[in-house]
Design an enzyme around this catalytic site. Structure first.
Site, PDB file in Angstrom:
ATOM      1  CG  MET A 140      11.577 -11.987   4.187  1.00  0.00           C
ATOM      2  SD  MET A 140      11.687 -13.141   5.537  1.00  0.00           S
ATOM      3  CE  MET A 140      10.102 -12.910   6.308  1.00  0.00           C
ATOM      4  CG  LEU A 148       6.642  -8.391  -3.177  1.00  0.00           C
ATOM      5  CD1 LEU A 148       7.286  -7.672  -4.375  1.00  0.00           C
ATOM      6  CD2 LEU A 148       7.435  -8.102  -1.906  1.00  0.00           C
ATOM      7  CG  HIS A 174       6.296  -5.825   0.462  1.00  0.00           C
ATOM      8  ND1 HIS A 174       5.279  -6.724   0.675  1.00  0.00           N
ATOM      9  CD2 HIS A 174       7.262  -6.145   1.366  1.00  0.00           C
ATOM     10  CE1 HIS A 174       5.603  -7.548   1.648  1.00  0.00           C
ATOM     11  NE2 HIS A 174       6.806  -7.216   2.101  1.00  0.00           N
ATOM     12  N   GLY A 194      10.326  -0.508   6.034  1.00  0.00           N
ATOM     13  CA  GLY A 194       9.060  -0.002   6.554  1.00  0.00           C
ATOM     14  C   GLY A 194       9.119   0.233   8.058  1.00  0.00           C
ATOM     15  CE  LYS A 236       3.198  -5.022  10.433  1.00  0.00           C
ATOM     16  NZ  LYS A 236       3.802  -6.162   9.785  1.00  0.00           N
ATOM     17  CB  VAL A 252       0.906   0.628   3.611  1.00  0.00           C
ATOM     18  CG1 VAL A 252      -0.353   0.509   2.756  1.00  0.00           C
ATOM     19  CG2 VAL A 252       1.919   1.562   2.953  1.00  0.00           C
ATOM     20  NE  ARG A 284       5.249 -14.516  10.055  1.00  0.00           N
ATOM     21  CZ  ARG A 284       6.472 -13.985  10.027  1.00  0.00           C
ATOM     22  NH1 ARG A 284       6.616 -12.674  10.119  1.00  0.00           N
ATOM     23  NH2 ARG A 284       7.547 -14.746   9.894  1.00  0.00           N
TER      24      ARG A 284
HETATM   25  P1  AMP Z   1       8.984  -8.417   4.764  1.00  0.00           P
HETATM   26  O1  AMP Z   1       8.768  -8.918   3.366  1.00  0.00           O
HETATM   27  O2  AMP Z   1       7.859  -8.696   5.683  1.00  0.00           O
HETATM   28  O3  AMP Z   1      10.338  -8.798   5.298  1.00  0.00           O
HETATM   29  O4  AMP Z   1       9.002  -6.844   4.638  1.00  0.00           O
HETATM   30  C1  AMP Z   1       9.883  -6.201   3.749  1.00  0.00           C
HETATM   31  C2  AMP Z   1       9.856  -4.712   4.029  1.00  0.00           C
HETATM   32  O5  AMP Z   1       8.539  -4.222   3.832  1.00  0.00           O
HETATM   33  C3  AMP Z   1      10.247  -4.388   5.474  1.00  0.00           C
HETATM   34  O6  AMP Z   1      11.089  -3.240   5.467  1.00  0.00           O
HETATM   35  C4  AMP Z   1       8.927  -4.112   6.115  1.00  0.00           C
HETATM   36  O7  AMP Z   1       9.022  -3.215   7.202  1.00  0.00           O
HETATM   37  C5  AMP Z   1       8.158  -3.472   4.960  1.00  0.00           C
HETATM   38  N1  AMP Z   1       6.720  -3.572   5.217  1.00  0.00           N
HETATM   39  C6  AMP Z   1       6.013  -4.682   5.545  1.00  0.00           C
HETATM   40  N2  AMP Z   1       4.726  -4.366   5.789  1.00  0.00           N
HETATM   41  C7  AMP Z   1       4.612  -3.031   5.620  1.00  0.00           C
HETATM   42  C8  AMP Z   1       3.538  -2.090   5.734  1.00  0.00           C
HETATM   43  N3  AMP Z   1       2.309  -2.461   6.079  1.00  0.00           N
HETATM   44  N4  AMP Z   1       3.800  -0.782   5.493  1.00  0.00           N
HETATM   45  C9  AMP Z   1       5.049  -0.385   5.147  1.00  0.00           C
HETATM   46  N5  AMP Z   1       6.113  -1.204   5.013  1.00  0.00           N
HETATM   47  C10 AMP Z   1       5.890  -2.513   5.245  1.00  0.00           C
END
Ligand code: AMP
Length: 280
Positions: free
Chosen positions: A30, A33, A37, A147, A149, A176, A187
């Site tokens: 989303m 980054l 990411h 992730g 996460k 991470v 967030r």
């Molecule tokens: P988002 O942009 O929050 O929808 O996340 C996009 C992707 O990045 C998702 O697959 C998340 O699980 C991954 N992601 C977000 N934060 C982390 C993190 N701290 N470590 C690893 N992957 C992450």
């Protein structure tokens, strides 16, 4: 690096890449980054010759009182990060491109989508499954990277790709963290300096559960109670859930086994944060 705005063009890019004998990867995000990411994009580039990163703040996965309108957006910096980690394409569609006028088709992964985050965020996983299905159908990737996460999201998406018999392999990358333990999240930008310190309680609880499990404690109720006590030491935090579940089914377990997911969610002020670990 190319910026693609339409699904037709993304599909064509993917088909051309495969024609040129390249393995195609998709990293759905989303935007906003960060290093989490970046690790997914790097893992994708390490095993696939053609990497697309999607940047789309998906309205259907936000509840009516959630942060869709104010979700951090940083497109220029995101493109630079994606390119630096080896992406060939950033796919950044409009909402109308993903949800054509009159869109009436949604993906519901029954059962799983009501667990963990799905309990306190009704409709969230329906929105996630729908947008990821659309992205996988558009990009036809050999592998898609997610992730750990968002561990419950992984369970929902694995179930969905099996049920829809999609050809994409789901690859899960480790969480991470900042040097002090806080799991990276877009967030985290919402946290005040005081909240940033309070937020460390989540990773503290995760490390505590890992240590207890490593010392032989297997009883879910004991692990949950220990976490609850640690959370109670930080009264500003409001716990959403502390759960031990089977990672595939998201069903509660009474006894932790190797591969059990220990997951927590808590509100730090107005910001809801999550963290988890897969127990040894
Ligand atoms: P988002 O942009 O929050 O929808 O996340 C996009 C992707 O990045 C998702 O697959 C998340 O699980 C991954 N992601 C977000 N934060 C982390 C993190 N701290 N470590 C690893 N992957 C992450």
């Amino acid at each position: 690096m190319k910026i693609i705005r339409t699904i037709a063009e993304l599909r064509q890019w993917s088909r051309d890449a495969r024609q040129n004998s390249k393995t195609v990867a998709l990293v759905p995000t989303m935007g906003a980054l960060h290093a989490g990411h970046a690790s997914l994009i790097r893992a994708a580039a390490a095993s696939c010759g053609a990497v697309a990163v999607s940047i789309f703040v998906n309205p259907t996965q936000f509840g009516p009182s959630e942060d869709y309108a104010v979700y951090p957006r940083s497109f220029e910096a995101d493109c630079a990060l994606a390119e630096g980690q080896g992406a060939a394409v950033v796919f950044a569609p409009t909402v109308e491109e993903v949800y054509p006028a009159g869109a009436a088709t949604f993906i519901e992964v029954e059962g799983l989508s009501g667990c963990l985050d799905g309990k306190s965020r009704p409709g969230h996983f329906r929105g996630v499954a729908t947008v990821v299905a659309k992205l996988l159908i558009a990009a036809e990737p050999d592998r898609a990277f997610f992730g750990q996460k968002d561990a419950a999201q992984v369970s929902v998406l694995r179930r969905m790709t099996v049920d829809l018999r999609l050809a994409t392999e789901i690859v899960v990358c480790p969480i991470v963290r900042e040097a002090d333990g806080l799991a990276l999240s877009s967030r985290n930008a919402y946290l005040s300096p005081t909240e940033r310190i309070q937020a460390l309680t989540l990773s503290r609880v995760i490390r505590q559960a890992e240590a207890l499990a490593a010392s032989g404690e297997r009883r879910a109720d004991v692990l949950v109670e220990a976490a609850r006590k640690t959370f109670a030491a930080e009264p500003e935090l409001r716990v959403d859930y502390i759960e031990l579940v089977n990672w595939a089914t998201l069903q509660s377990v009474e006894t932790a086994a190797p591969g059990t997911l220990f997951a927590v969610a808590a509100w730090v002020g107005a910001t809801r944060l999550i963290d988890n670990t897969i127990l040894p």
